[in-house]
Design a protein around this motif. Structure first.
Motif, PDB file in Angstrom:
ATOM      1  N   ILE A 283       5.405   3.160   2.482  1.00 60.91           N
ATOM      2  CA  ILE A 283       4.741   1.915   2.120  1.00 60.91           C
ATOM      3  C   ILE A 283       4.392   1.128   3.372  1.00 60.91           C
ATOM      4  CG2 ILE A 283       7.004   0.826   1.804  1.00 60.91           C
ATOM      5  CD1 ILE A 283       5.753  -1.143  -0.117  1.00 60.91           C
ATOM      6  N   LEU A 284       3.226   0.492   3.337  1.00 59.78           N
ATOM      7  CA  LEU A 284       2.849  -0.504   4.339  1.00 59.78           C
ATOM      8  C   LEU A 284       2.555  -1.795   3.589  1.00 59.78           C
ATOM      9  CD1 LEU A 284       0.520   1.332   6.902  1.00 59.78           C
ATOM     10  CD2 LEU A 284       2.790   0.397   7.295  1.00 59.78           C
ATOM     11  N   ARG A 285       2.997  -2.902   4.137  1.00 59.66           N
ATOM     12  CA  ARG A 285       2.823  -4.191   3.456  1.00 59.66           C
ATOM     13  C   ARG A 285       1.940  -5.109   4.301  1.00 59.66           C
ATOM     14  NH1 ARG A 285       7.371  -7.252   2.846  1.00 59.66           N
ATOM     15  NH2 ARG A 285       8.352  -6.262   4.629  1.00 59.66           N
ATOM     16  N   ILE A 286       1.064  -5.814   3.615  1.00 59.09           N
ATOM     17  CA  ILE A 286       0.264  -6.873   4.233  1.00 59.09           C
ATOM     18  C   ILE A 286       0.815  -8.187   3.702  1.00 59.09           C
ATOM     19  CG2 ILE A 286      -2.031  -7.835   4.595  1.00 59.09           C
ATOM     20  CD1 ILE A 286      -1.762  -5.003   5.625  1.00 59.09           C
ATOM     21  N   THR A 287       1.304  -9.053   4.579  1.00 63.59           N
ATOM     22  CA  THR A 287       1.872 -10.334   4.148  1.00 63.59           C
ATOM     23  C   THR A 287       1.037 -11.478   4.708  1.00 63.59           C
ATOM     24  OG1 THR A 287       3.369 -10.452   6.051  1.00 63.59           O
ATOM     25  CG2 THR A 287       4.203  -9.370   4.075  1.00 63.59           C
TER      26      THR A 287
ATOM     27  N   ILE B 103       0.867  -1.184   0.000  1.00 63.27           N
ATOM     28  CA  ILE B 103       0.000   0.000   0.000  1.00 63.27           C
ATOM     29  C   ILE B 103       0.899   1.229   0.000  1.00 63.27           C
ATOM     30  CG2 ILE B 103      -1.915   1.152   1.161  1.00 63.27           C
ATOM     31  CD1 ILE B 103      -2.217  -1.617   2.686  1.00 63.27           C
ATOM     32  N   PHE B 104       0.763   2.062  -1.019  1.00 62.75           N
ATOM     33  CA  PHE B 104       1.580   3.259  -1.174  1.00 62.75           C
ATOM     34  C   PHE B 104       0.720   4.500  -0.960  1.00 62.75           C
ATOM     35  CE2 PHE B 104       3.676   0.024  -3.706  1.00 62.75           C
ATOM     36  CZ  PHE B 104       5.015   0.208  -3.422  1.00 62.75           C
ATOM     37  N   GLY B 105       1.304   5.520  -0.358  1.00 63.25           N
ATOM     38  CA  GLY B 105       0.599   6.785  -0.178  1.00 63.25           C
ATOM     39  C   GLY B 105       1.444   7.768   0.604  1.00 63.25           C
ATOM     40  N   PRO B 106       1.094   9.059   0.547  1.00 62.62           N
ATOM     41  CA  PRO B 106       1.952  10.081   1.154  1.00 62.62           C
ATOM     42  C   PRO B 106       1.830  10.203   2.670  1.00 62.62           C
ATOM     43  CG  PRO B 106       0.081  11.097   0.049  1.00 62.62           C
ATOM     44  CD  PRO B 106       0.013   9.649  -0.277  1.00 62.62           C
ATOM     45  N   GLU B 107       0.632   9.943   3.254  1.00 65.91           N
ATOM     46  CA  GLU B 107       0.411  10.166   4.680  1.00 65.91           C
ATOM     47  C   GLU B 107       0.332   8.844   5.427  1.00 65.91           C
ATOM     48  OE1 GLU B 107       0.455  13.003   6.154  1.00 65.91           O
ATOM     49  OE2 GLU B 107       0.614  14.200   4.323  1.00 65.91           O
ATOM     50  N   ILE B 108       1.110   8.725   6.508  1.00 63.96           N
ATOM     51  CA  ILE B 108       1.167   7.465   7.240  1.00 63.96           C
ATOM     52  C   ILE B 108      -0.156   7.155   7.932  1.00 63.96           C
ATOM     53  CG2 ILE B 108       2.089   8.502   9.351  1.00 63.96           C
ATOM     54  CD1 ILE B 108       2.977   5.058   7.847  1.00 63.96           C
TER      55      ILE B 108
ATOM     56  N   ALA C 146       8.529   2.385   6.567  1.00 62.08           N
ATOM     57  CA  ALA C 146       9.270   1.835   5.434  1.00 62.08           C
ATOM     58  C   ALA C 146       9.001   2.655   4.181  1.00 62.08           C
ATOM     59  CB  ALA C 146       8.868   0.381   5.205  1.00 62.08           C
ATOM     60  N   HIS C 147       9.984   2.692   3.292  1.00 60.29           N
ATOM     61  CA  HIS C 147       9.854   3.395   2.011  1.00 60.29           C
ATOM     62  C   HIS C 147      10.296   2.456   0.892  1.00 60.29           C
ATOM     63  CE1 HIS C 147       9.724   6.827   4.734  1.00 60.29           C
ATOM     64  NE2 HIS C 147       9.281   7.577   3.727  1.00 60.29           N
TER      65      HIS C 147
END
Length: 783
Positions: free
Chosen positions: A571-575, A435-440, A564-565
């Motif tokens: 970026i946030l990752r769902i695994t 998941i990509f985006g500017p605001e955490i 993380a970037h």
């Protein structure tokens, strides 16, 4: 004088504990332990390293350097896996050699079997020279490649020996003349066949990344063995045959050669074969009907993975002697609290019947995926569970993990997950959504929705996000005007707070040759809570002592431990992992459908990766190598037959092999994995060999002005036994390998079923396609 002891408490103590390590053997209570790990340097020999380490330990005990009441337990030894691979693949190699020799003995006799079998050690010797020259080591992939090539490398020798036997027993030629005639007759088909097989494997070097490094060993090794076998077949086999075969005229015996007995049975099959061809070849409608049947089979084959009847995975589930349990508590949890949850997990692990031992480490995690660490800190822990040898247990490791997964993940107080290792080279998580985006903050909200979707899809396990939230942080907001008023600076305030919390290293002392740090810090009793930090006094040059609350405001705010970037974007990752037997492709498709229904804020996007991405990339690159292989094969065939039409009759045999491979894998309920795909690519070269020999015989018959239909049928009759024999020896070469380990089952059985299916159909469909393409040209005098 005023001493330090008059104004401070002096303690000689140890540094704060940051980890706890224990070992449990069977059901006995766990004991404290110190874990030592030894890693191999690049180019090192892991077998020698493991043996040397054990000898060193034994030497330390023998010399008294280690006390006798200390126990040293080897809980993980990767050299064991290498030894097992060597033993398993070595056994498969011996079984393959025995099977091939027995088959050759039945058809070619004892001399023919020994002479043909002699090609294997000579070709291997030449291949080992190539491996040494390339700087390659003897590893599992090299051993696998050598065993796989066993069935391939005797094919050339079989064709030469079959020709020698035919000239000696049917045409009564002496051994010397029979050897020359056999080489003269088959040299170009053998060379072309070997080159097409090499052309099938060699493009695998185009695959990139770690998968390319993993697979690159296969084409290099097999190319070396095949080229070596070509040299042996054309030079050494004829020389040995001329030397050790007896001339038919000199044999004073009425005993019928047993190869002739086998030929009698073959001739009975050939009678029906001839009748079948004569009923189809002269009739255009029947030929077209047969071709349509073959095309229908190809369409059905393609539908098997598309419809999900045959599942698609990167690598099959394999039995490994250990797995891991990861425990994670909220960031900031104490070591003691994490240890308490770890002990609950240990209680579950202790009841596994197949348990050998386990090692728990509080303070660091474990990751089964490449490019990821298990994390570290007082809030994480891991348990590496070692099982008894596979021979001593009835259940596979993945069955054991499934039996305890629910109980472990039900432990309250923390997140407990079971991690399994996979076959093949290191890869990422089986499933990953980025998941990509500017605001955490917005990323966190979107990640929560995505996480919920993944958790509700059957088949996903260990669903988690990579967001590392802390339990919050105390923030001092400094009033710059007041700091300036008191003649202070921001750094002065920050240093005062840092020294109050962590202390300051004043100096170090050397005691008995050991350096000891001297740290000055506040008494913890005076810092009972965060508000006490506001009372720390600062020395102002203008106003004396000033408490921090006069220049800064303390607040408690939520925080993220790390952000993380990727390529500069947050970026946030769902695994997630995948249950054994689950269809990752279908699950990913369902995930994508539900994600498409989400309304994402502007500037945010979701990419799906993980093993799905690895599968797509690897399969795409192997498919491209497959296209390159077919192109190279067509080029070789055009040069061999000096025709553009004839190669298409041979290329038609490739889909027939794929039909057999797909239906065979489906019958055995094996997934279409990367090894299975490699097996199908390998088939492109193997199957073409038989077709080349058949077309070559047809060309020779037509060159002698035989009737077209008679020439095609005679070629099929003449090449029936050599084609069956080369296919049987290749199947015999691959069968022990396919049965030895789940990792190689897909590759082995795709070759076996592909050859079984294509060998029969080549003798039928190649004459049909060749007749449809070339009969008109023959009648017009173009060939």
């Amino acid at each position: 004088p005023i001493y330090v002891g008059d104004v401070a408490e002096i303690l000689d103590t140890t540094k704060e504990k940051t980890s706890i390590s224990t070992i449990g053997i069977g059901t006995t209570p766990p004991r404290n332990t110190v874990s030592v790990q030894i890693y191999k340097n690049t180019g090192g020999n892991i077998l020698n390293i493991a043996d040397t380490a054990q000898d060193t330990i034994d030497g330390l005990f023998a010399s008294g350097a280690l006390p006798g009441d200390i126990d040293i337990v080897k809980t993980n030894d990767n050299s064991v896996f290498i030894k097992d691979d060597i033993t398993r693949l070595g056994t498969s190699g011996l079984q393959t050699m025995v099977l091939i020799i027995l088959i050759l003995f039945a058809v070619l006799g004892i001399r023919g079997a020994l002479i043909t079998g002699f090609s294997v050690p000579v070709a291997f010797l030449m291949a080992f020279m190539f491996i040494w020259w390339q700087g390659m080591t003897i590893n599992s992939m090299v051993l696998f490649s050598l065993v796989l090539s066993l069935g391939l490398m005797v094919d050339n020798s079989i064709i030469v020996m079959e020709g020698i036997n035919e000239y000696m027993h049917r045409y009564k030629k002496n051994a010397f003349d029979a050897a020359l005639l056999s080489i003269w007759n088959y040299k170009w088909p053998i060379i072309a066949g070997t080159m097409t097989t090499v052309a099938a494997f060699l493009p695998m070097l185009l695959v990139s990344g770690i998968m390319g490094e993993y697979m690159g060993i296969l084409p290099k090794t097999i190319t070396a063995t095949l080229l070596s076998s070509l040299f042996v077949a054309l030079i050494i086999i004829p020389a040995l045959s001329a030397k050790f075969y007896k001339d038919p005229a000199k044999k004073q015996t009425n005993k019928v050669h047993h190869s002739e007995k086998i030929r009698v049975y073959v001739e009975k099959v050939q009678v029906r074969y001839v009748a079948f061809l004569r009923n189809i070849l002269p009739y255009k409608k029947k030929r077209r009907r047969a071709i349509l049947v073959a095309l229908a089979l190809m369409v059905l084959t393609i539908l098997l993975p598309i419809t999900g009847i045959m599942k698609v995975n990167m690598f099959p589930a394999v039995d490994i002697d250990y797995f891991a349990v990861n425990i994670e508590l909220p960031t900031g949890s104490t070591l003691e609290k994490t240890h308490a949850i770890t002990q609950k997990a240990e209680a579950v692990v202790q009841h596994i019947p197949e348990l050998d031992n386990y090692v728990s480490t509080v303070g660091s995690g474990f990751s089964a995926y490449a490019g990821e660490s298990g994390g570290s800190g007082s809030h994480v822990a891991s348990i590496v569970v070692n099982l008894v040898d596979a021979k001593e247990r009835k259940r596979e490791s993945y069955e054991i993990t499934e039996s305890v997964r629910a109980e472990l993940e039900a432990i309250e107080g923390g997140t407990v997950r079971v991690e399994e290792l996979t076959a093949g080279p290191p890869t990422g998580a089986p499933f990953e959504a980025r998941i990509f985006g500017p605001e955490i903050d917005t990323l966190t909200e979107v990640a929560a929705d995505v996480l919920a979707i993944a958790e509700n899809i059957d088949g996903f396990i260990n669903v988690e996000d990579t967001r590392q939230e802390s339990s919050g942080e105390f923030t001092f907001t400094i009033d710059r005007e007041r700091v300036t008023y008191y003649g202070l600076s921001v750094n002065t305030v920050a240093n005062a707070i840092r020294q109050a919390v962590y202390g300051a290293e004043a100096t170090n002392l050397t005691v008995n040759g050991e350096d000891i740090d001297v740290t000055v810090k506040y008494d913890e009793k005076n810092l009972a809570d965060a508000s006490d930090l506001e009372n720390i006094l600062l020395q102002s040059p203008t106003a004396g002592q000033v408490p921090i609350r006069q220049v800064a405001t303390l607040t408690l705010e939520p925080s993220v431990y790390a952000i993380a970037h990727r390529d500069g974007e947050p970026i946030l990752r769902i695994t997630a992992g995948v249950e054994p037997g689950a269809d990752l492709r279908a699950m990913t498709s369902e995930f994508n459908k539900q994600i498409a229904a989400l309304e994402l804020p502007t500037g945010y996007r979701i990419d799906v990766g993980g093993e799905t991405e690895d599968i797509q990339k690897s399969f795409t690159e192997i498919f491209l190598s497959f296209i390159v292989a077919i192109f190279l094969i067509i080029v070789i065939l055009v040069l061999q037959f000096d025709s553009f039409k004839k190669p298409f009759a041979i290329i038609f045999s490739l889909p027939l092999a794929i039909v057999g491979a797909f239906f065979g894998l489906t019958l055995l309920r094996l997934d279409f994995s990367l090894p299975a795909f490699i097996g199908i690519v390998s088939l492109t070269g193997i199957v073409v060999n038989d077709a080349i020999v058949l077309i070559d015989r047809i060309n020779k018959n037509l060159a002698h002005k035989m009737d077209f239909i008679d020439g095609v049928i005679e070629a099929g009759i003449a090449r029936t036994q050599p084609i069956f024999l080369t296919s049987i020896t290749t199947i015999a070469g691959v069968l022990p390998l396919a049965l030895s380990e789940a990792l190689w089952a897909g590759l082995g059985f795709s070759i076996i079923f592909g050859l079984m299916f294509s060998t029969v159909l080549i003798l039928v469909f190649i004459p049909i396609v060749f007749t449809s393409l070339m009969q008109k040209d023959y009648k017009n005098g173009k060939i």
